[in-house]
Write a protein that holds these residues in place. Structure first.
Motif, PDB file in Angstrom:
ATOM      1  N   LYS A  43     -14.987  -0.711 -44.401  1.00 51.96           N
ATOM      2  CA  LYS A  43     -15.372   0.705 -44.264  1.00 51.96           C
ATOM      3  C   LYS A  43     -16.317   0.992 -45.477  1.00 51.96           C
ATOM      4  O   LYS A  43     -16.751   2.048 -45.467  1.00 51.96           O
ATOM      5  N   VAL A  46     -19.754   0.441 -44.640  1.00 50.00           N
ATOM      6  CA  VAL A  46     -20.402   1.490 -43.923  1.00 50.00           C
ATOM      7  C   VAL A  46     -20.632   2.711 -45.179  1.00 50.00           C
ATOM      8  O   VAL A  46     -21.398   3.476 -45.070  1.00 50.00           O
ATOM      9  N   PHE A  73     -15.340 -10.378 -46.765  1.00 50.92           N
ATOM     10  CA  PHE A  73     -14.973 -11.392 -46.041  1.00 50.92           C
ATOM     11  C   PHE A  73     -14.489 -12.637 -46.862  1.00 50.92           C
ATOM     12  O   PHE A  73     -13.329 -13.130 -46.552  1.00 50.92           O
ATOM     13  N   ILE A  77     -10.630 -14.393 -46.826  1.00 50.01           N
ATOM     14  CA  ILE A  77     -10.491 -15.666 -46.330  1.00 50.01           C
ATOM     15  C   ILE A  77      -9.803 -16.331 -47.534  1.00 50.01           C
ATOM     16  O   ILE A  77      -8.803 -17.219 -47.131  1.00 50.01           O
TER      17      ILE A  77
ATOM     18  N   ASP B  60     -11.137  -1.566 -36.263  1.00 50.98           N
ATOM     19  CA  ASP B  60     -12.078  -1.616 -37.384  1.00 50.98           C
ATOM     20  C   ASP B  60     -13.383  -2.256 -37.054  1.00 50.98           C
ATOM     21  O   ASP B  60     -14.337  -1.840 -37.601  1.00 50.98           O
ATOM     22  N   SER B  63     -15.427   0.303 -34.856  1.00 53.87           N
ATOM     23  CA  SER B  63     -15.773   1.521 -35.501  1.00 53.87           C
ATOM     24  C   SER B  63     -16.698   1.392 -36.506  1.00 53.87           C
ATOM     25  O   SER B  63     -17.747   2.132 -36.495  1.00 53.87           O
ATOM     26  N   THR B  64     -16.731  -0.059 -37.011  1.00 58.60           N
ATOM     27  CA  THR B  64     -17.800   0.012 -38.053  1.00 58.60           C
ATOM     28  C   THR B  64     -19.165  -0.488 -37.529  1.00 58.60           C
ATOM     29  O   THR B  64     -20.312   0.055 -38.001  1.00 58.60           O
ATOM     30  N   LEU B  68     -22.371   1.893 -38.048  1.00 61.74           N
ATOM     31  CA  LEU B  68     -23.684   1.308 -38.655  1.00 61.74           C
ATOM     32  C   LEU B  68     -24.829   1.430 -37.716  1.00 61.74           C
ATOM     33  O   LEU B  68     -25.979   1.742 -38.136  1.00 61.74           O
ATOM     34  N   LYS B  89     -32.538  -4.801 -40.977  1.00 60.69           N
ATOM     35  CA  LYS B  89     -31.332  -5.250 -41.995  1.00 60.69           C
ATOM     36  C   LYS B  89     -30.188  -4.629 -41.674  1.00 60.69           C
ATOM     37  O   LYS B  89     -28.875  -5.435 -41.839  1.00 60.69           O
ATOM     38  N   ILE B  90     -30.006  -3.302 -41.077  1.00 56.63           N
ATOM     39  CA  ILE B  90     -28.584  -2.912 -40.916  1.00 56.63           C
ATOM     40  C   ILE B  90     -28.032  -3.534 -39.669  1.00 56.63           C
ATOM     41  O   ILE B  90     -26.706  -3.776 -39.570  1.00 56.63           O
ATOM     42  N   VAL B  93     -26.149  -6.520 -40.806  1.00 59.83           N
ATOM     43  CA  VAL B  93     -25.003  -6.282 -41.274  1.00 59.83           C
ATOM     44  C   VAL B  93     -24.022  -6.033 -40.168  1.00 59.83           C
ATOM     45  O   VAL B  93     -23.102  -6.562 -40.063  1.00 59.83           O
ATOM     46  N   PHE B  96     -23.091  -9.527 -38.983  1.00 56.38           N
ATOM     47  CA  PHE B  96     -22.233 -10.292 -39.689  1.00 56.38           C
ATOM     48  C   PHE B  96     -20.810  -9.366 -39.517  1.00 56.38           C
ATOM     49  O   PHE B  96     -19.862 -10.354 -39.813  1.00 56.38           O
ATOM     50  N   ILE B  97     -20.716  -8.303 -39.503  1.00 56.60           N
ATOM     51  CA  ILE B  97     -19.230  -7.817 -39.304  1.00 56.60           C
ATOM     52  C   ILE B  97     -18.697  -8.250 -37.849  1.00 56.60           C
ATOM     53  O   ILE B  97     -17.629  -8.413 -37.920  1.00 56.60           O
ATOM     54  N   SER B 100     -17.504 -11.827 -38.933  1.00 56.17           N
ATOM     55  CA  SER B 100     -16.711 -11.789 -39.838  1.00 56.17           C
ATOM     56  C   SER B 100     -15.025 -11.270 -39.887  1.00 56.17           C
ATOM     57  O   SER B 100     -14.395 -11.788 -40.173  1.00 56.17           O
ATOM     58  N   THR B 101     -15.073  -9.912 -39.324  1.00 52.56           N
ATOM     59  CA  THR B 101     -13.765  -9.321 -39.300  1.00 52.56           C
ATOM     60  C   THR B 101     -12.683  -9.949 -38.374  1.00 52.56           C
ATOM     61  O   THR B 101     -11.921 -10.172 -38.765  1.00 52.56           O
ATOM     62  N   THR B 103     -12.721 -13.247 -37.799  1.00 51.43           N
ATOM     63  CA  THR B 103     -12.434 -14.470 -38.195  1.00 51.43           C
ATOM     64  C   THR B 103     -11.310 -14.139 -39.432  1.00 51.43           C
ATOM     65  O   THR B 103     -10.353 -14.751 -39.557  1.00 51.43           O
ATOM     66  N   SER B 104     -11.629 -13.115 -40.223  1.00 53.47           N
ATOM     67  CA  SER B 104     -10.864 -12.972 -41.363  1.00 53.47           C
ATOM     68  C   SER B 104      -9.308 -12.385 -40.583  1.00 53.47           C
ATOM     69  O   SER B 104      -8.317 -12.877 -41.399  1.00 53.47           O
TER      70      SER B 104
END
Lengths: 101, 135
Positions: A43, A46, A73, A77, B60, B63-64, B68, B89-90, B93, B96-97, B100-101, B103-104
């Motif tokens: 967040k 953002v 990230f 990990i 998460d 909403s992200t 964005l 660019k945005i 992001v 990427f999120i 990545s989210t 995965t994590s």
């Protein structure tokens, strides 16, 4: 309303982070705390874009947001790898014996 | 004058006024805020680590991404090269999120499961109810 939109979004996001912060504070396990930290970190990426929109410098703050998302990230990990305790087959068998006995 | 030029002209001439793209961006932003409210309530109230992870992982991410994307549309003032670069660019992001989210959270779930963090069963619920009655 367009000029107040980033400010409203930022304040609302900040208020909604408080329950997640509560979960970090009283998390029963360590994993809850890491999960809450991960959510807050996502967040924050953002929130950086929102701060950029408030200051009219989105072009600069977007790069910060990219770097922050990447670091978040990597940290998630790394922490999950650190806490990952892979059980060997021998140990698992020993535990099963213990449970039977 | 085609539609694209009309949108660009209406965006450039009336600075700060509402036009459909900004309105749509604000709608997406508030939708993302609602999803984040769901995440926050879920992380407050769910009884178990895995259920909390369910709330956090899904809400998460979505909403992200929504917030964005909404900001990418709101900051799109004129359709010049700079604003297109910002938009891309945005959206980078967001991509990427999106990758990545989940995965994590998967890695964290696996770490928790191998660390003998057991999910809550119905017996645990009965036990906790009995304990509550005794107290």
């Amino acid at each position: 309303m367009t000029e107040y939109f980033p400010l409203i979004m930022g304040v609302a996001l900040f208020i909604l982070m408080i329950p997640v912060l509560y979960r970090i504070w009283v998390g029963p396990t360590g994993f809850d705390r890491i999960l809450g930290a991960n959510v807050i970190g996502t967040k924050t990426a953002v929130l950086l874009v929102i701060i950029g929109a408030v200051y009219d410098r989105v072009d600069m703050f977007v790069d910060f947001a990219i770097a922050y998302a990447l670091l978040n990230f990597v940290s998630a990990i790394v922490v999950s790898r650190y806490l990952n305790r892979t059980i060997s087959l021998k140990e698992m068998e020993a535990r099963e014996k213990k449970a039977k006995a | 004058m085609n539609g694209f030029q009309f949108i660009a002209a209406s965006a450039g001439s009336e600075g700060g006024s509402l036009f459909p793209l900004h309105l749509f961006g604000m709608f997406l932003g508030f939708l993302g805020l609602i999803f984040f409210l769901g995440t926050a309530v879920g992380m407050m109230r769910f009884p178990d680590f895995y259920t909390r992870m369910h709330a956090a992982g899904k809400g998460d991410t979505l909403s992200t991404m929504l917030m964005l994307t909404g900001f990418a549309l709101v900051t799109m003032e004129d359709f010049s090269l700079g604003s297109w670069l910002l938009f891309v660019k945005i959206m980078g992001v967001v991509l990427f999120i999106f990758l990545s989210t989940p995965t994590s959270s998967h890695a964290l779930m696996r770490a928790a499961f191998e660390d003998d963090e057991m999910p809550m069963t119905e017996e645990d619920l009965k036990k906790s109810r009995k304990r509550g009655k005794k107290k």
